[in-house]
Design a protein around this motif. Sequence first.
Motif, PDB file in Angstrom:
ATOM      1  N   UNK A 260      20.650  17.620  48.005  1.00  0.00           N
ATOM      2  CA  UNK A 260      20.091  16.904  46.857  1.00  0.00           C
ATOM      3  C   UNK A 260      19.808  17.881  45.723  1.00  0.00           C
ATOM      4  N   UNK A 261      19.217  19.033  46.060  1.00  0.00           N
ATOM      5  CA  UNK A 261      18.929  20.044  45.039  1.00  0.00           C
ATOM      6  C   UNK A 261      20.229  20.628  44.489  1.00  0.00           C
ATOM      7  N   UNK A 262      21.191  20.883  45.348  1.00  0.00           N
ATOM      8  CA  UNK A 262      22.495  21.411  44.906  1.00  0.00           C
ATOM      9  C   UNK A 262      23.152  20.476  43.908  1.00  0.00           C
ATOM     10  N   UNK A 263      23.219  19.186  44.239  1.00  0.00           N
ATOM     11  CA  UNK A 263      23.865  18.230  43.336  1.00  0.00           C
ATOM     12  C   UNK A 263      23.057  18.051  42.051  1.00  0.00           C
ATOM     13  N   UNK A 264      21.730  18.117  42.149  1.00  0.00           N
ATOM     14  CA  UNK A 264      20.886  18.024  40.957  1.00  0.00           C
ATOM     15  C   UNK A 264      21.211  19.166  39.992  1.00  0.00           C
ATOM     16  N   UNK A 265      21.350  20.368  40.514  1.00  0.00           N
ATOM     17  CA  UNK A 265      21.680  21.518  39.662  1.00  0.00           C
ATOM     18  C   UNK A 265      23.065  21.379  39.041  1.00  0.00           C
ATOM     19  N   UNK A 266      24.023  20.885  39.820  1.00  0.00           N
ATOM     20  CA  UNK A 266      25.380  20.703  39.295  1.00  0.00           C
ATOM     21  C   UNK A 266      25.407  19.674  38.173  1.00  0.00           C
ATOM     22  N   UNK A 267      24.660  18.578  38.359  1.00  0.00           N
ATOM     23  CA  UNK A 267      24.618  17.540  37.322  1.00  0.00           C
ATOM     24  C   UNK A 267      23.912  18.053  36.073  1.00  0.00           C
ATOM     25  N   UNK A 268      22.826  18.807  36.261  1.00  0.00           N
ATOM     26  CA  UNK A 268      22.090  19.354  35.117  1.00  0.00           C
ATOM     27  C   UNK A 268      22.959  20.316  34.324  1.00  0.00           C
ATOM     28  N   UNK A 269      23.756  21.102  35.026  1.00  0.00           N
ATOM     29  CA  UNK A 269      24.635  22.062  34.368  1.00  0.00           C
ATOM     30  C   UNK A 269      25.692  21.357  33.528  1.00  0.00           C
ATOM     31  N   UNK A 270      26.219  20.235  34.064  1.00  0.00           N
ATOM     32  CA  UNK A 270      27.239  19.494  33.322  1.00  0.00           C
ATOM     33  C   UNK A 270      26.652  18.804  32.096  1.00  0.00           C
ATOM     34  N   UNK A 271      25.392  18.347  32.212  1.00  0.00           N
ATOM     35  CA  UNK A 271      24.770  17.637  31.100  1.00  0.00           C
ATOM     36  C   UNK A 271      24.284  18.575  30.000  1.00  0.00           C
ATOM     37  N   UNK A 272      23.955  19.813  30.367  1.00  0.00           N
ATOM     38  CA  UNK A 272      23.352  20.732  29.416  1.00  0.00           C
ATOM     39  C   UNK A 272      24.414  21.557  28.697  1.00  0.00           C
ATOM     40  N   UNK A 273      24.215  21.737  27.401  1.00  0.00           N
ATOM     41  CA  UNK A 273      25.141  22.573  26.620  1.00  0.00           C
ATOM     42  C   UNK A 273      24.729  24.036  26.670  1.00  0.00           C
ATOM     43  N   UNK A 274      23.527  24.291  27.189  1.00  0.00           N
ATOM     44  CA  UNK A 274      23.018  25.657  27.258  1.00  0.00           C
ATOM     45  C   UNK A 274      23.272  26.244  28.637  1.00  0.00           C
ATOM     46  N   UNK A 275      23.509  27.539  28.680  1.00  0.00           N
ATOM     47  CA  UNK A 275      23.736  28.220  29.947  1.00  0.00           C
ATOM     48  C   UNK A 275      22.450  28.701  30.601  1.00  0.00           C
ATOM     49  N   UNK A 276      21.332  28.578  29.861  1.00  0.00           N
ATOM     50  CA  UNK A 276      20.075  29.114  30.378  1.00  0.00           C
ATOM     51  C   UNK A 276      19.111  28.011  30.821  1.00  0.00           C
TER      52      UNK A 276
END
Length: 425
Positions: A260-276
């Motif tokens: 659940x945490x892994x997929x949450x991070x992957x989705x957040x990364x795709x939604x965010x334009x920032x790398x940080x």
Amino acid sequence: MEIGACSVSITDSDADTDNEDPLFHEPSLTPCANDDALKKELEDDGEEETWAMIIPDLAAGRNLWKRCDVSAHFPSSLDVPSIIDAVRYTFHCPTTPRFKVDDVPDLDWIQHVQESWHPIVTKKSKFVLRFPWHDDAMVMKACQEMEMGKMQEEMKKKFSSGVKREGAVVHFEEDIDIDDDDGEGEADSVMNNSREYVQIQLEGGIAFGTGEHPTTQLCLDWVRDRVEKHLIENDDNDETLNFLDYGAGSGVLGIAAASVVRDHNNHSKRRSSSDDNVKSSINTIGVEIDADAIHIANDNAKKNNVIMQNYLPDIESCDGEALSVVLRAMQRKRNKGIIQLLPKELNQEGGMYYDLCAANILAAPLVGLAPVIANLVKSPGGEIGLSGVLATQGEKVVEAYEEFFEDVKVAGEDGGWVLITGKRR
């Protein structure tokens, strides 16, 4: 077996009838009543329950039940009359016992079992448990069938006639006030519907926890609810979630939490334009007395690209039976250097370490483990989700944990099994 059988099973011929003679049951929370002295003691204390019976090692030839059905698999090359004669002679039967012979189809039984074992989809928590022989098309079909079933249930709620339409997707929306005092269940429903499926690949082997049993599904629902709640509440910081799967088996609950945490991070990364953007983290630990299950759980974690370390329980927390199993596991050559006791830094001796602890075992061990689990859960506020408990056993498990946890209650039920939750004092 001595006359050439590949396998033998013995069942009660009167099962599910008025003449059934039950000998086995779920492990009980009190001494077993087949001991006359203990039985009298229970009666004196007003105990009326019928508990599991401890059967000693019975010699061949002694019936477990009044009438036994014996099923045996033999190679087709063996002579059936000679087998029956041997049985009659061995058990001193006055006449030839009744029997029938069935042919076993010449099938690829591994493939046959795999074809009938579909991906498991949990309705509420939206986990998809797939096995190595499941391809993406099978997984997609299982998810579609689940969504179709849920859609039909919603349609039946909307229309008293129970409208059912195949091949069409109808979506109903209602205004739900999620801030209403009594609207927590409705708010949860909205969140559940917006969830995406989380896939977990398992190789169960001999380890318990393939996702089919109601207790596993109850725990999976609890895991997703609590992990997502933590992610929402800590969205703007990097606080690590510490998760303990006690009695890990195949590792399914710990792997589910980490996934659940892994997929949450992957989705957040795709939604965010920032790398940080802030990346959530989870520390997932499994505890298990079965060394073979630990090997399987570690392999399953690698297959799912999550980090979950599995350990034997520390010796001080083991009762006599568990200690015997743990010591044997430590002595096995294949385990040396690979399987270890739960380290002090993860045990913290003083306890109060884990934010969430899931334990899907059985009622009797859970009662005995109450102080052990309480010592591992963060105080105050750490939460537990316990299952492997029959509905009839729920009250005694609740009583055992009320000393250490508040709001201990039966939070869910499925097929006669219950989920018990609580929050550390």
